[in-house]
Motif scaffolding. Structure first.
Motif, PDB file in Angstrom:
ATOM      1  N   ASN A 178       0.842  -1.199   0.000  1.00 38.49           N
ATOM      2  CA  ASN A 178       0.000   0.000   0.000  1.00 38.49           C
ATOM      3  C   ASN A 178       0.878   1.249   0.000  1.00 38.49           C
ATOM      4  OD1 ASN A 178       0.761   0.612   2.783  1.00 38.49           O
ATOM      5  ND2 ASN A 178      -0.593  -1.104   3.338  1.00 38.49           N
ATOM      6  N   ALA A 179       0.220   2.392  -0.149  1.00 35.15           N
ATOM      7  CA  ALA A 179       0.947   3.653  -0.266  1.00 35.15           C
ATOM      8  C   ALA A 179       1.744   3.962   0.998  1.00 35.15           C
ATOM      9  CB  ALA A 179      -0.023   4.786  -0.568  1.00 35.15           C
ATOM     10  N   LYS A 180       1.196   3.595   2.152  1.00 40.73           N
ATOM     11  CA  LYS A 180       1.906   3.888   3.410  1.00 40.73           C
ATOM     12  C   LYS A 180       3.245   3.172   3.461  1.00 40.73           C
ATOM     13  CE  LYS A 180      -1.701   5.225   6.635  1.00 40.73           C
ATOM     14  NZ  LYS A 180      -2.636   4.746   7.659  1.00 40.73           N
ATOM     15  N   ILE A 198       5.646   4.940   1.126  1.00 46.39           N
ATOM     16  CA  ILE A 198       6.191   6.185   1.690  1.00 46.39           C
ATOM     17  C   ILE A 198       7.215   5.861   2.787  1.00 46.39           C
ATOM     18  CG2 ILE A 198       5.636   8.355   2.882  1.00 46.39           C
ATOM     19  CD1 ILE A 198       4.620   8.131  -0.085  1.00 46.39           C
ATOM     20  N   PHE A 248       5.551  13.018  -2.281  1.00 45.81           N
ATOM     21  CA  PHE A 248       4.989  11.863  -1.585  1.00 45.81           C
ATOM     22  C   PHE A 248       3.469  11.846  -1.740  1.00 45.81           C
ATOM     23  CE2 PHE A 248       8.758  11.310   1.580  1.00 45.81           C
ATOM     24  CZ  PHE A 248       9.466  10.674   0.585  1.00 45.81           C
ATOM     25  N   ARG A 249       2.888  13.068  -1.772  1.00 47.39           N
ATOM     26  CA  ARG A 249       1.442  13.160  -1.920  1.00 47.39           C
ATOM     27  C   ARG A 249       1.025  12.598  -3.286  1.00 47.39           C
ATOM     28  NH1 ARG A 249      -2.088  17.469  -3.785  1.00 47.39           N
ATOM     29  NH2 ARG A 249      -0.150  18.083  -4.754  1.00 47.39           N
ATOM     30  N   THR A 305       1.235   8.838  -3.262  1.00 48.82           N
ATOM     31  CA  THR A 305       0.092   8.251  -2.555  1.00 48.82           C
ATOM     32  C   THR A 305      -1.163   8.296  -3.435  1.00 48.82           C
ATOM     33  OG1 THR A 305       1.058   9.009  -0.491  1.00 48.82           O
ATOM     34  CG2 THR A 305      -1.260   8.394  -0.425  1.00 48.82           C
ATOM     35  N   ASN A 306      -1.426   9.469  -3.998  1.00 50.03           N
ATOM     36  CA  ASN A 306      -2.602   9.613  -4.864  1.00 50.03           C
ATOM     37  C   ASN A 306      -2.549   8.649  -6.033  1.00 50.03           C
ATOM     38  OD1 ASN A 306      -3.587  11.675  -3.289  1.00 50.03           O
ATOM     39  ND2 ASN A 306      -2.700  13.311  -4.558  1.00 50.03           N
ATOM     40  N   ILE A 321      -0.910   5.847  -6.397  1.00 50.79           N
ATOM     41  CA  ILE A 321      -1.045   4.435  -6.024  1.00 50.79           C
ATOM     42  C   ILE A 321      -2.503   4.088  -5.786  1.00 50.79           C
ATOM     43  CG2 ILE A 321      -0.608   2.793  -4.139  1.00 50.79           C
ATOM     44  CD1 ILE A 321       2.237   4.010  -3.968  1.00 50.79           C
ATOM     45  N   GLU A 322      -3.183   4.955  -5.027  1.00 47.72           N
ATOM     46  CA  GLU A 322      -4.586   4.662  -4.729  1.00 47.72           C
ATOM     47  C   GLU A 322      -5.424   4.672  -5.991  1.00 47.72           C
ATOM     48  OE1 GLU A 322      -5.224   7.396  -1.528  1.00 47.72           O
ATOM     49  OE2 GLU A 322      -4.145   6.057  -0.115  1.00 47.72           O
TER      50      GLU A 322
END
Lengths: 500, 554
Positions: free
Chosen positions: A185-187, A190, A243-244, A247-248, A250-251
């Motif tokens: 996952n994105a977490k 990161i 990083f934002r 995350t975006n 990946i989701e």
């Protein structure tokens, strides 16, 4: 850009989104990363041109990095040392007989039309990084790391309908770190990137700034039904500048792939480009039309024969990394884990902190000042840790005079702001601006006498038994002394006068 | 004084003593060039203004005692694929017809430091792809011995310039025989040094793992003096070997490769290695690695010194080289050299090179693969010609390269691109790298027995210019036939490039002496002496010894 972008419409109807959302949990996302790290060497990887950013167009160039006929590459030893250092820090095996290969493709930012990289025998293989996740520690595999050269930059002039090339960046050294598809996952992604960045910064091999391109991340992502052991078809996402955005992207990409599969369609093996404003990705090229890079061993460079002593020396010179520092702070300095973690995120901060702590002899107080004041000021001033310029001893001096009761905390913080901004000598500054505590009995007595005379009714309240009246009077004295009265002395003299 | 008939060394002595001025020397040669070059087409470019500026500079340097050396003041011609700062460097290609380098090649710097005067840039097969100097965008060069014949190539311009007496010395480049073969065809001496002896910095790359700059001259002594100047370590070329390492011999490849049945191993998976220099050095005691050439040259070129040099030397002759496809006359002359050496006390014997038939295909796969990548930089973006009328980037690349490159260049780029392509790399390029290792193993084994190997340079003497061939048979007219024939004619020279060995071509037939040239005379024939890596001076010595014996024989 010249790859013929296909503007692919993302299907977005409410019903479909809903149905996809309902089955998101039944899919697992599989992510692997390719991270390019620009190395902070003084000169380029294959010539002695300056690597610094921001020179006039094509000013940091020579026959080698502009691909002139007859020019030859010579490997920069620092690059190899940095790659070994990063490899050692991430538990990689160092390939003592690594060599370079040519990756052939035509593009104007690539002056030779081949990039010198490593394919067949990269310098580091089989490493890993341990990251913190909500479920505890997790090990992310590192497949390999290789050294390569960066390309130049194209500048397009729409009005003139012309393109220009700036080769200043051509030949700037890069390490590409290729992870195993171990993130879910994105977490985790990161956390992995933060960790990698922190290691590079501790090794002082790169500043790893996504926005400035000194760290570039390509996300390889696929989805599969939970429990499945086979990997799904992956896509590669490019143009992720924060990083934002990562995350975006990946989701968004996980959902896009799940949506395709749920609709009975197939995921296509392709490279996509993320648009963080539109929050969508676009197909750049599919692997079917992918280029054949015709890799072959670079004949202009010889195979490296790395000596054990070189690798051992680099290993020995490795700094104490954040994890080790954090443990030590908790154990030796008795700092809370929260403090220890914050203080060690940047090597520069950690080193500053350790110096201040040693000078003032009180790690906890030093930690409070860093977490409270230093971090706040860095944020307010939009500064990076490397921009800090105050002398550690000055902060230690401030901490000490506060402990000694020679200044109140509010004034001390104000003094530190000056120290932080312009590195003034704090004790001189306090004296000059009269910020030290006044413990001279005469001055306090005078102030007490004035207050007693001005506040006769409060004095009466005091005698009438109202305890709060005493506190009020102390406040008035301090006010009159602009906060500089030694609180103990003020209390003592006031009490003495009232009881007389 | 007869400037034109002096050796380069004699000329320099006279220039340094003040008997001849640099200008007189250059004028003398320029007048030959002006007289002959319209027929022979040797030079692509002579920048007279820069030349005479340099003449003054060198003369002033001599007068003030700036220079010391054996070739001070000597005019020299340079192949046009060696970069000269401020002077057009075309590689014989339309692609670079207006390309002016911003820097000097390492060898050019060395020549300037040594006080030589570069007269001009010589013609060549485009990007050194060819062995006739007919594949040049600036027209074919002709053989000065017989202008109906080719001079050989790709350094045909440099060899022809020396043979025609237009310069006493020249530099060429040799990737598969491009110095030795034209030297042989023109009747002059040409030397291909060990890979790693001379810096390639500034030599426009053809096949990086085999390219080497080499001197061409009228005799071995002149060639050696020039080699002394250009050889040496250069930190700008990673494949250039440090002097202290040259005494050691690099063992390329893996021990596993060296088993009894070497041919069977072609099918096996053997670890790959380039002919690089980074392998563990194995210390082998090698004499004659440093300037041992001094000895034979200072011994007054006596027959006695030559015999001493050759006495007891072990010389191998690959028997396969004389079986098929070799011209009877060439064969006889080369074998006569072997007899001569034997008479002088050398032990000469035949040995077998089993991998002989793989040498040419291996060479062409590797050379074309590297060339296809090396020539990618010629794209019309940064320098060289750019086609007009393109509507996008790909079209700009395609049109510029189509326009800029000649037929043979395109053919080799296509071949090289093919052998590196996904799905073919393993079968062609990777396999060729493995075979290269095996070939080197086989030669290295021979060098354990022999001090040197003696062989022909080319299977025939210089052929007629293609444009003059009247009797083209039907077979030859078929597309590709000529090309294959041309590639096969490299059979005796390419192994030295694949293995990095030094090799020298010395006239052994009709020695070139322009005074004696006549239409009826036979075309020159050269003999090749090949040594193991960094035995450069050892084979130079033997070549010098042979040259003395040959001189006496006449």
């Amino acid at each position: 850009m010249f790859d013929g972008n296909v503007n692919e419409k993302v299907i977005k109807t409410d019903i479909e989104t809903e149905s996809v959302d309902s089955c998101l949990d039944t899919y697992e996302t599989v992510i692997g990363l390719e991270v390019h790290i620009e190395l902070a060497t003084k000169t380029k990887i294959f010539c002695s041109c300056d690597t610094s950013f921001g020179g006039a167009v094509n000013s940091h160039t020579c026959p080698v990095c502009t691909g002139m006929p007859g020019a030859l590459p010579v490997l920069n030893k620092k690059v190899v040392e940095y790659a070994i250092a990063l490899g050692c820090a991430t538990n990689c095996e160092i390939n003592k007989h690594c060599r370079f290969d040519r990756k052939n493709y035509f593009y104007p930012d690539n002056p030779q039309n081949y990039q010198i990289s490593q394919l067949y025998a990269p310098i580091c293989v089989n490493g890993n990084l341990v990251i913190e996740t909500e479920d505890g520690e997790k090990t992310i595999g590192i497949h390999e790391m290789h050294m390569e050269e960066d390309a130049g930059k194209l500048i397009h002039d729409e009005q003139e309908n012309m393109s220009y090339v700036d080769y200043n960046r051509s030949g700037v050294p890069l390490i590409e770190v290729v992870s195993e598809p171990d993130m879910r996952n994105a977490k985790e992604v990161i956390a992995y990137l933060e960790k990698l960045k922190m290691i590079c910064q501790y090794l002082e091999i790169s500043d790893c700034k996504l926005q400035e391109g000194s760290m570039r991340v390509d996300v390889n992502l696929s989805v599969r039904k939970c429990g499945s052991k086979r990997y799904g078809t992956r896509t590669e996402m490019k143009n992720l500048n924060s990083f934002r955005a990562i995350t975006n992207a990946i989701e968004n990409e996980a959902k896009r792939q799940i949506r395709l599969l749920e609709n009975g369609e197939e995921v296509i093996l392709e490279t996509r480009r993320w648009d963080d404003i539109k929050m969508e990705s676009y197909s750049m090229r599919s692997k079917e039309e992918a280029k054949d890079y015709r890799y072959f061993p670079e004949p202009d460079l010889v195979e490296l024969a790395l000596e054990d002593s070189l690798i051992d020396n680099i290993k020995e010179a490795q700094p104490e990394f954040a994890d080790e520092k954090r443990e030590r702070y908790i154990k030796d300095f008795e700092l809370p884990e929260y403090d220890a973690k914050l203080l060690t995120e940047s090597k520069i901060i950690a080193e500053y902190f350790e110096e201040v702590a040693a000078l003032c002899g009180n790690p906890k107080k030093a930690s409070n000042w860093f977490i409270g004041e230093v971090f706040r000021l860095l944020k307010d001033e939009q500064m990076e840790p490397e921009d800090i310029k105050f002398t550690p001893k000055y902060l230690a001096d401030i901490i000490n005079v506060v402990s000694e009761g020679k200044i109140n905390l509010g004034n001390a913080k104000a003094v530190f702001e000056e120290v932080f901004r312009s590195n003034v000598e704090p004790l001189e500054y306090m004296k000059k601006h009269g910020l030290m505590m006044v413990s001279d009995t005469g001055a306090i007595e005078a102030a007490v006498n004035e207050v007693l005379a001005e506040c006769a009714n409060v004095v009466e309240d005091y005698y009438g038994g109202k305890d709060r009246a005493f506190g009020y009077l102390v406040g008035q004295v301090m006010k009159k002394m602009r906060g500089k009265g030694d609180p103990g002395k003020v209390n003592e003299i006031l009490r003495e006068k009232l009881e007389r | 004084m007869d400037i034109l008939n002096m050796s380069a060394l004699e000329l320099s002595k006279n220039i340094q003593s003040g008997a001849i001025s640099v200008k007189e020397a250059v004028d003398a040669y320029i007048s030959v060039i002006e007289e002959k070059d319209k027929d022979i087409n040797t030079f692509i470019n002579i920048d007279k203004e820069a030349l005479y500026k340099r003449v003054d500079e060198v003369q002033a340097g001599i007068d003030s005692g700036k220079y010391a050396g054996k070739l001070v003041g000597v005019p020299i011609a340079i192949k046009d694929n060696i970069c000269t700062k401020g002077i057009r460097t075309t590689c014989g290609s339309k692609m670079l017809e207006n390309f002016v380098p911003t820097y000097n090649a390492f060898v050019v710097e060395k020549l300037e430091e040594a006080g030589l005067v570069i007269i001009g840039k010589t013609n060549m097969d485009e990007f050194a792809f060819g062995c006739t100097t007919e594949h040049s965008a600036f027209g074919a060069t002709k053989n000065p011995v017989n202008t109906e014949c080719v001079p050989g190539g790709s350094s045909g311009g440099s060899a022809a310039a020396v043979a025609a007496g237009m310069v006493p010395l020249a530099l060429g480049s040799d990737t598969g025989g491009s110095v030795r073969q034209p030297a042989s065809h023109c009747g002059v001496v040409g030397f291909k040094p060990s890979y790693g002896s001379v810096s390639r910095y500034g030599l426009v790359a053809f096949a990086s793992s085999m390219d080497q700059i080499g001197p061409i001259g009228r005799n071995v002594e002149d060639v050696t003096a020039l080699f002394d100047i250009i050889q040496g370590y250069d930190c700008k070329d990673s494949t250039c070997v440090k002097l202290e390492h040259r005494k050691k011999i690099n063992v390329v490849g893996n021990e596993k490769c060296c088993d009894e049945n070497i041919l069977d191993e072609l099918k096996e998976d053997i670890s790959v290695d380039l002919c690089g220099n980074s392998k563990e050095d194995i210390d082998i005691d090698v004499d004659n690695t440093t300037n041992a050439s001094e000895k034979i040259f200072t011994d007054k070129k006596s027959i006695e010194a030559a015999r001493v040099n050759l006495n007891g030397k072990k010389i191998g002759i690959p028997e396969e080289y004389f079986k098929d496809g070799i011209d009877e006359e060439v064969k006889n002359k080369v074998l006569a050299v072997a007899d001569e050496l034997k008479k002088a006390g050398a032990e000469v014997e035949y040995f077998s090179l089993k991998l002989w038939e793989y040498v040419v295909p291996t060479y062409y796969i590797i050379a074309c693969g590297e060339a296809s990548s090396n020539l990618e930089r010629f794209d019309g973006v940064k320098y060289g010609i750019r086609s007009e009328n393109y509507s996008n980037l790909d079209e700009m690349y395609k049109l510029s390269r189509t326009k800029g490159f000649g037929e043979e260049v395109k053919r080799r780029i296509m071949l090289g691109t093919f052998v590196l392509s996904e799905g073919y790399y393993d079968d062609y390029y990777l396999k060729a790298l493995k075979v290269r290792n095996l070939i080197k193993k086989e030669f290295d084994a021979a060098f354990e027995k022999y001090d040197m190997i003696i062989s022909p340079v080319a299977p025939t003497t210089a052929p007629k210019l293609r444009s003059l061939e009247e009797d083209l048979s039907e077979e030859i007219k078929q597309p590709g036939f000529d090309t294959l024939k041309m590639y096969m004619s490299d059979v005796y020279t390419v192994a030295s490039n694949l293995c990095g060995y030094p090799a020298i071509s010395v006239p052994c037939g009709s020695e070139c002496n322009m005074a004696k040239v006549s239409k009826e005379m036979n075309m020159p024939v050269g003999v090749q002496f090949i040594g193991k890596a960094f035995d450069d001076y050892k084979i130079i010595n033997m070549a010098a010894a042979y040259e003395i014996l040959r001189g006496e024989g006449e």
